[in-house]
Design a protein around this motif. Structure first.
Motif, PDB file in Angstrom:
ATOM      1  N   ALA A 170     -10.721   2.103  14.499  1.00 25.48           N
ATOM      2  CA  ALA A 170      -9.887   0.943  14.207  1.00 25.48           C
ATOM      3  C   ALA A 170      -9.446   1.004  12.751  1.00 25.48           C
ATOM      4  CB  ALA A 170     -10.659  -0.350  14.465  1.00 25.48           C
ATOM      5  N   ILE A 171      -8.165   0.730  12.511  1.00 22.33           N
ATOM      6  CA  ILE A 171      -7.590   0.752  11.162  1.00 22.33           C
ATOM      7  C   ILE A 171      -6.845  -0.562  10.950  1.00 22.33           C
ATOM      8  CG2 ILE A 171      -6.018   1.942   9.592  1.00 22.33           C
ATOM      9  CD1 ILE A 171      -6.437   4.474  11.313  1.00 22.33           C
ATOM     10  N   GLU A 172      -7.246  -1.326   9.931  1.00 21.89           N
ATOM     11  CA  GLU A 172      -6.600  -2.606   9.684  1.00 21.89           C
ATOM     12  C   GLU A 172      -5.144  -2.422   9.278  1.00 21.89           C
ATOM     13  OE1 GLU A 172      -8.803  -4.894   6.890  1.00 21.89           O
ATOM     14  OE2 GLU A 172     -10.558  -5.111   8.198  1.00 21.89           O
ATOM     15  N   HIS A 173      -4.909  -1.493   8.340  1.00 14.32           N
ATOM     16  CA  HIS A 173      -3.532  -1.299   7.870  1.00 14.32           C
ATOM     17  C   HIS A 173      -3.296   0.167   7.519  1.00 14.32           C
ATOM     18  CE1 HIS A 173       0.333  -2.293   6.117  1.00 14.32           C
ATOM     19  NE2 HIS A 173       0.007  -1.618   5.026  1.00 14.32           N
ATOM     20  N   LEU A 174      -2.137   0.667   7.886  1.00 17.48           N
ATOM     21  CA  LEU A 174      -1.717   2.037   7.584  1.00 17.48           C
ATOM     22  C   LEU A 174      -0.310   1.993   7.005  1.00 17.48           C
ATOM     23  CD1 LEU A 174      -2.050   5.197   9.799  1.00 17.48           C
ATOM     24  CD2 LEU A 174       0.170   4.571   8.853  1.00 17.48           C
ATOM     25  N   TYR A 175      -0.114   2.736   5.917  1.00 17.95           N
ATOM     26  CA  TYR A 175       1.221   2.821   5.316  1.00 17.95           C
ATOM     27  C   TYR A 175       1.482   4.269   4.906  1.00 17.95           C
ATOM     28  CZ  TYR A 175       5.186   2.153   2.203  1.00 17.95           C
ATOM     29  OH  TYR A 175       6.422   2.250   1.611  1.00 17.95           O
ATOM     30  N   ALA A 176       2.630   4.810   5.333  1.00 13.26           N
ATOM     31  CA  ALA A 176       2.979   6.198   5.031  1.00 13.26           C
ATOM     32  C   ALA A 176       4.436   6.283   4.607  1.00 13.26           C
ATOM     33  CB  ALA A 176       2.731   7.091   6.247  1.00 13.26           C
ATOM     34  N   THR A 177       4.753   7.314   3.805  1.00  8.92           N
ATOM     35  CA  THR A 177       6.125   7.521   3.350  1.00  8.92           C
ATOM     36  C   THR A 177       6.548   8.970   3.575  1.00  8.92           C
ATOM     37  OG1 THR A 177       5.471   8.126   1.085  1.00  8.92           O
ATOM     38  CG2 THR A 177       5.816   5.783   1.539  1.00  8.92           C
ATOM     39  N   GLU A 178       7.866   9.173   3.609  1.00  6.47           N
ATOM     40  CA  GLU A 178       8.471  10.515   3.724  1.00  6.47           C
ATOM     41  C   GLU A 178       7.876  11.288   4.893  1.00  6.47           C
ATOM     42  OE1 GLU A 178       8.732  12.607  -0.085  1.00  6.47           O
ATOM     43  OE2 GLU A 178       8.177  10.718  -1.049  1.00  6.47           O
TER      44      GLU A 178
END
Length: 469
Positions: A170-178
């Motif tokens: 389980a992952i509360e929040h994920l943020y990725a770019t490019e």
């Protein structure tokens, strides 16, 4: 009265003007969604598909796909923001994907936002990035994944089913770019929790991780050994499993060699040896407890810190590699290694790129160099005689005398330098020394692949000096 009619007429005219393209975008979205699943055997149902009142947003609601193989996809809402051909965002809400193949699993997400995607339609039934799909950024809230893997073993030429291993994440929040098929510019995840059953290395267990971030991950379309990573950092890791109980405050990795430096740093790794002994099979606990007492002095907890710093610079036709490494096991020992190695790299390579991706010493030529390693007593060697003597049923004095005799014997067989190393270890066990220092001068014009393939060649090629302090 006339004012009301005028406003009503204006609103009607506005809606009439918008209805053409709005309907077209809604129809396109539904048609594209149906085409996306057309080649997958199963049934697709879509609820309402509509455009926002003032345009600029097209939404499909209550999307359900049930595959002939039992796979099931549910999506509460799929929205394309901005121009349909070149969206500002694609937003998915209420996602649930259930796989029913050889390894069943479930993926859910509360909300998934893809910024500036290269197309409005994402392969919902094939979540990994596909084809030439790319996006400026990705944000996911409330991501959960679970998977069931059958465990088998071959006995008497037959495959025997041993049960099912279940993993959850389980992952509360994920943020990725490019994002692309080939690379990820940056990735951050927070609030990570997982568990697994019958894991090959550590058995049943669970873990938590406050945060992890990485940057410059490339080569995703290549084999694992060909991929590269510029930076990795994780914090507050906790693991409790049958074979491992540990916490880690921080891990940092700098794999970008373009600035002439890189390394790895491990901060406050604490191994709960006492808890691990409790979880171990009964017939192994006595031996493990003995080892724990030697390492920790009876506390049952071992804390490890480590730092591996490396630098390089080009000096004419050669490259100079320098490194400082240190591992400290609290209440046990400290081990440091300092290196200075001039080497000649293959012609025509860029040193930063070559060193960052190097997985073989085959083409590197050693041009001499110095290595100094120091082993410092922090309690481990002082505790060893009592424990080892008790395990052999002899006195500490007899054990130390035997160890000294064995050191001389190895010195006779392997050389005086190796005998001096073992003598130094015995000195630390007797309390006569607190440090053992080994200094190596390496041979010039030697292929490092030859030394790696034949370590026994090294003693005849180098100069070694051993001292105790």
């Amino acid at each position: 009265m006339s004012t009301t009619l005028t406003r009503g007429a204006a609103l009607a005219a506005l809606l009439t003007g918008l209805s053409g393209p709005a309907l077209a975008d809604a129809e396109r979205l539904e048609a594209d969604l149906r085409a996306l699943f057309a080649e997958t055997p199963g049934e697709l149902t879509i609820g309402e598909v509509s455009d926002s009142l003032l345009g600029g947003s097209t939404t499909a609601e209550d999307l359900v796909f049930v595959g002939d193989n039992g796979d099931r996809l549910r999506l509460a809402r799929y929205t394309v923001e901005g121009d349909y051909e070149r969206p500002d965002e694609v937003v998915m809400e209420g996602l649930r994907l259930e796989a029913r193949d050889d390894e069943p699993g479930v993926i859910t997400a509360e909300r998934l936002v893809v910024g500036e995607p290269s197309r409005p339609l994402l392969a919902l039934h094939d979540l990994p990035l596909d084809g030439e799909f790319a996006a400026a950024e990705l944000s996911i809230d409330g991501l959960t994944m679970s998977r069931e893997t059958p465990r088998t073993r071959v006995e008497g030429g037959k495959e025997v089913f041993l049960g099912t291993a279940t993993g959850r994440l389980a992952i509360e929040h994920l943020y990725a770019t490019e994002l692309s098929r080939q690379a990820i510019g940056s990735l951050e995840m927070t609030g990570i929790r997982g568990s697994g059953e019958r894991l090959e290395d550590i058995g049943d267990g669970h873990f938590s991780l406050a945060a992890i971030s990485l940057a410059g991950l490339s080569g995703l379309d290549r084999e694992q050994e060909e991929r590269s990573l510029e930076r990795l950092e994780l914090s507050d890791l906790s693991i409790e499993a049958e074979q491992l109980v540990a916490t880690l405050e921080r891990l940092r990795l700098d794999g970008d060699m373009t600035d002439g430096a890189g390394g790895m740093w491990l901060e406050a790794l604490e191994l709960d040896l006492a808890r691990m002994i409790e979880l171990a099979p009964e017939d192994q606990q006595t031996q493990l407890r003995m080892a724990s007492n030697v390492l920790t002095g009876g506390s049952g907890r071992l804390t490890v810190d480590a730092a591996f710093d490396g630098e390089w610079e080009t000096v004419g036709p050669k490259s100079l590699l320098t490194g400082e490494s240190q591992i400290t096991a609290g209440d046990a020992f400290r081990w440091t290694i300092d290196t200075e190695l001039p080497v000649r790299l293959p012609e025509g390579v860029e040193p930063s790129t070559y060193l960052a991706e190097m997985d073989s010493l085959e083409d590197v030529t050693l041009l001499g160099g110095e290595i100094e390693t120091t082993l410092t007593e922090l309690g481990l060697f002082g505790r060893m005689p009592a424990v080892m003597a008790a395990s052999r049923g002899v006195s500490e004095a007899d054990f130390l005398a035997q160890a000294r005799t064995q050191a001389k014997g190895f010195g006779t067989m392997l050389g005086a330098e190796f005998g001096a190393i073992l003598d130094g270890v015995v000195d630390m066990m007797e309390g006569k020394a607190s440090e053992l220092v080994i200094h190596l001068s390496l041979p010039a014009e030697t292929g490092m692949d030859k030394l790696a393939d034949d370590p026994l060649l090294l003693p005849s090629k180098l100069s070694m000096r051993v001292e105790t302090r």
